[in-house]
Design a protein around this motif. Structure first.
Motif, PDB file in Angstrom:
ATOM      1  N   TYR A  52      10.400   9.209  -5.759  1.00 33.12           N
ATOM      2  CA  TYR A  52       9.191   8.502  -5.327  1.00 33.12           C
ATOM      3  C   TYR A  52       9.121   7.103  -5.944  1.00 33.12           C
ATOM      4  N   PHE A  53       9.463   7.010  -7.224  1.00 31.58           N
ATOM      5  CA  PHE A  53       9.428   5.690  -7.860  1.00 31.58           C
ATOM      6  C   PHE A  53      10.466   4.748  -7.245  1.00 31.58           C
ATOM      7  N   GLU A  54      11.621   5.283  -6.891  1.00 33.04           N
ATOM      8  CA  GLU A  54      12.637   4.429  -6.259  1.00 33.04           C
ATOM      9  C   GLU A  54      12.189   3.974  -4.871  1.00 33.04           C
TER      10      GLU A  54
ATOM     11  N   TYR B 153       2.756  15.415 -13.188  1.00 33.92           N
ATOM     12  CA  TYR B 153       1.757  16.325 -13.735  1.00 33.92           C
ATOM     13  C   TYR B 153       2.114  17.782 -13.429  1.00 33.92           C
ATOM     14  N   ALA B 154       2.743  18.005 -12.271  1.00 36.63           N
ATOM     15  CA  ALA B 154       3.124  19.356 -11.852  1.00 36.63           C
ATOM     16  C   ALA B 154       4.529  19.739 -12.322  1.00 36.63           C
ATOM     17  N   TRP B 155       5.152  18.918 -13.173  1.00 35.32           N
ATOM     18  CA  TRP B 155       6.497  19.147 -13.690  1.00 35.32           C
ATOM     19  C   TRP B 155       7.559  19.165 -12.586  1.00 35.32           C
ATOM     20  N   GLN B 156       7.283  18.530 -11.473  1.00 38.38           N
ATOM     21  CA  GLN B 156       8.279  18.427 -10.396  1.00 38.38           C
ATOM     22  C   GLN B 156       9.152  17.199 -10.684  1.00 38.38           C
ATOM     23  N   LEU B 157       9.929  17.308 -11.741  1.00 37.82           N
ATOM     24  CA  LEU B 157      10.640  16.162 -12.283  1.00 37.82           C
ATOM     25  C   LEU B 157      11.772  15.679 -11.382  1.00 37.82           C
ATOM     26  N   ASP B 158      12.201  16.500 -10.445  1.00 33.12           N
ATOM     27  CA  ASP B 158      13.230  16.062  -9.495  1.00 33.12           C
ATOM     28  C   ASP B 158      12.659  15.100  -8.456  1.00 33.12           C
ATOM     29  N   LEU B 159      11.352  15.202  -8.186  1.00 35.25           N
ATOM     30  CA  LEU B 159      10.728  14.345  -7.181  1.00 35.25           C
ATOM     31  C   LEU B 159      10.292  13.002  -7.744  1.00 35.25           C
ATOM     32  N   CYS B 160       9.927  12.973  -9.017  1.00 37.14           N
ATOM     33  CA  CYS B 160       9.365  11.742  -9.608  1.00 37.14           C
ATOM     34  C   CYS B 160      10.254  10.524  -9.428  1.00 37.14           C
ATOM     35  N   PRO B 161      11.540  10.587  -9.812  1.00 34.70           N
ATOM     36  CA  PRO B 161      12.346   9.364  -9.691  1.00 34.70           C
ATOM     37  C   PRO B 161      12.572   8.942  -8.246  1.00 34.70           C
TER      38      PRO B 161
ATOM     39  N   LEU C  13       1.511   7.112  -6.668  1.00 41.92           N
ATOM     40  CA  LEU C  13       0.553   8.201  -6.874  1.00 41.92           C
ATOM     41  C   LEU C  13       1.219   9.559  -6.682  1.00 41.92           C
ATOM     42  N   ARG C  14       2.106   9.654  -5.694  1.00 36.54           N
ATOM     43  CA  ARG C  14       2.841  10.907  -5.487  1.00 36.54           C
ATOM     44  C   ARG C  14       3.725  11.221  -6.692  1.00 36.54           C
ATOM     45  N   ALA C  15       4.351  10.191  -7.241  1.00 39.08           N
ATOM     46  CA  ALA C  15       5.213  10.384  -8.413  1.00 39.08           C
ATOM     47  C   ALA C  15       4.398  10.881  -9.596  1.00 39.08           C
ATOM     48  N   ASN C  16       3.235  10.281  -9.802  1.00 45.00           N
ATOM     49  CA  ASN C  16       2.390  10.708 -10.928  1.00 45.00           C
ATOM     50  C   ASN C  16       1.889  12.140 -10.747  1.00 45.00           C
ATOM     51  N   ARG C  17       1.557  12.483  -9.522  1.00 41.95           N
ATOM     52  CA  ARG C  17       1.120  13.856  -9.248  1.00 41.95           C
ATOM     53  C   ARG C  17       2.261  14.846  -9.480  1.00 41.95           C
TER      54      ARG C  17
ATOM     55  N   VAL D 140       0.839  -1.200   0.000  1.00 41.68           N
ATOM     56  CA  VAL D 140       0.000   0.000   0.000  1.00 41.68           C
ATOM     57  C   VAL D 140       0.878   1.255   0.000  1.00 41.68           C
ATOM     58  N   GLU D 141       1.930   1.239   0.807  1.00 43.91           N
ATOM     59  CA  GLU D 141       2.860   2.377   0.829  1.00 43.91           C
ATOM     60  C   GLU D 141       3.474   2.595  -0.551  1.00 43.91           C
ATOM     61  N   ALA D 142       3.791   1.499  -1.235  1.00 46.02           N
ATOM     62  CA  ALA D 142       4.366   1.613  -2.573  1.00 46.02           C
ATOM     63  C   ALA D 142       3.399   2.303  -3.521  1.00 46.02           C
TER      64      ALA D 142
END
Length: 297
Positions: free
Chosen positions: A34-36, A24-32, A17-21, A10-12
Motif C-alpha cells: 500500500y505504501f509503495e 494495526y491488524a498485523w497484516q504486515l504483508d499488505l503494508c509495504p 490509510l489502508r496501510a495504517n489499518r 487523494v488516492e495516495a
C-alpha cells in the motif's frame, strides 16, 4: 461526472490509510504494498518528497517481514533522489533505514559507514530519533563483535537520544539490559529490562520489538532466580508472536516475520519439549553467526 474520479493525491492518502489499518491488524504483508502504491501516485504528480516518505514507510515494513534486500533497494533509490533535490531530512532517514537493512544483510562495516552519515545529518537537524537509532545499531554491532565496552557506550548514547520517546526508548532499554547481562551486572540489567517491559505493558504493543523486550526481561529475571516468572513472560510472548504471524496471509512474508532475529530466538527458547541446553546452543549459534558475518558483502 464531477466528483466521480479521485485525484492521485487523494488516492495516495487512501492507500496510506489502508496501510495504517493493515499495520494495526498485523497484516504486515499488505503494508509495504500500500505504501509503495501511494509513493507511485505521488511520483505521478511530481511530488517526490511525499513519494520518498511513503517509500521509507514501505522499506520499514519490508524489514518487518524479513525482506531486507528490498529495503536496501528502496532506500538507495530514496538516497539518490534526496541527494539530488537537497532533501536533508529525507536523506538522513533513508540512510538510517538503509544502515539497519545492511546490518541484517551481514554488511556491518557498510552499515556503520552509512549509519554515521545519517547521524551526522541528524545532528545538524537536531533529529534525536535518527541519532538514537544509529547508536542502537552500533551497540548491536559492537555486542556481536564481543566489544561490550563500546556496546555500553553506544547504548548509553541511544538512551540519552531517545529519552521522551517511549516507543523507541523501550527498544534501547532492552538492548541495555542485554548488554548489562553480558557484562554480569544483574541489578542494572533488571532495572533496564523492567522499565522496558513496563513501557510495553503501558502501550499494549510495540511492533516488532516485543520479542526483544521479553527476551531481555526474562534473562534479567533468571539472573535473580525468577525462572517461573521468566518462563511466563516468554510463553505469553510466544502466543502473541504466533497470533500476530497468523494475521499475515502471505506464507513467505509470515515466515520472514517469524525468522527475524529475536522472533526466532523467542520461538527457539519456548519450543515445546526442547531441552534448555538445545535452546542455549541455538542462541550461541545465532550470536556466532552475527559475529562471523561482520563485513560480508
Amino acid at each position: 461526472e464531477l466528483g466521480t474520479q479521485r485525484s492521485p493525491a487523494v488516492e495516495a492518502v487512501i492507500y496510506i490509510l489502508r496501510a495504517n489499518r493493515a499495520a494495526y491488524a498485523w497484516q504486515l504483508d499488505l503494508c509495504p504494498l500500500y505504501f509503495e502504491r501511494a509513493a507511485a501516485l505521488y511520483e505521478q504528480i511530481g511530488d517526490l518528497r511525499n513519494a520518498g516518505s511513503q517509500k521509507i514507510d514501505a522499506a520499514l515494513f519490508y524489514m518487518d517481514i524479513g525482506r531486507f534486500a528490498r529495503t536496501e533497494q528502496l532506500t538507495r533509490e530514496i538516497v539518490d533522489v534526496a541527494t539530488r533535490l537537497g532533501l536533508g531530512r529525507l536523506l538522513s532517514v533513508a540512510r538510517g533505514v538503509l544502515s539497519i537493512a545492511l546490518y541484517h544483510l551481514g554488511q556491518h562495516e557498510e552499515a556503520m559507514r552509512i549509519g554515521q552519515l545519517a547521524m551526522d545529518l541528524a545532528v545538524v537537524a537536531g533529529d534525536l530519533r535518527i541519532s538514537g537509532f544509529g547508536n542502537l545499531l552500533f551497540s548491536r554491532i559492537a555486542m556481536g563483535r564481543g566489544d561490550l565496552v563500546a556496546a555500553e557506550q553506544y547504548i548509553n548514547r541511544a538512551l540519552r537520544d531517545l529519552d521522551g520517546m517511549p516507543r523507541f526508548r523501550a527498544r534501547a532499554l532492552a538492548m541495555h539490559a542485554r548488554i548489562m547481562t553480558a557484562l554480569e551486572r544483574p541489578a542494572e540489567a533488571l532495572r533496564s529490562a523492567s522499565q522496558s517491559f513496563a513501557i510495553l505493558q503501558a502501550l499494549g504493543r510495540i511492533g516488532s520489538d516485543e520479542p526483544l523486550i521479553r527476551l531481555a526481561y526474562a534473562a534479567a529475571l533468571e539472573l535473580f532466580g525468577e525462572k517461573r516468572t521468566a518462563d511466563e513472560v516468554l510463553r505469553t510472548g510466544r502466543e502473541r508472536l504466533l497470533t500476530q504471524a497468523a494475521c499475515i496471509a502471505d506464507p513467505a512474508a509470515r515466515q520472514g516475520f517469524l525468522s527475524l532475529l529475536e522472533h526466532a530466538e523467542l520461538l527457539e527458547r519456548t519450543e515445546p519439549n526442547q531441552p534448555s541446553n538445545q535452546a542455549d546452543d541455538r542462541r550461541r549459534e545465532i550470536a556466532h553467526s552475527e559475529h562471523t558475518t561482520d563485513g560480508a558483502t
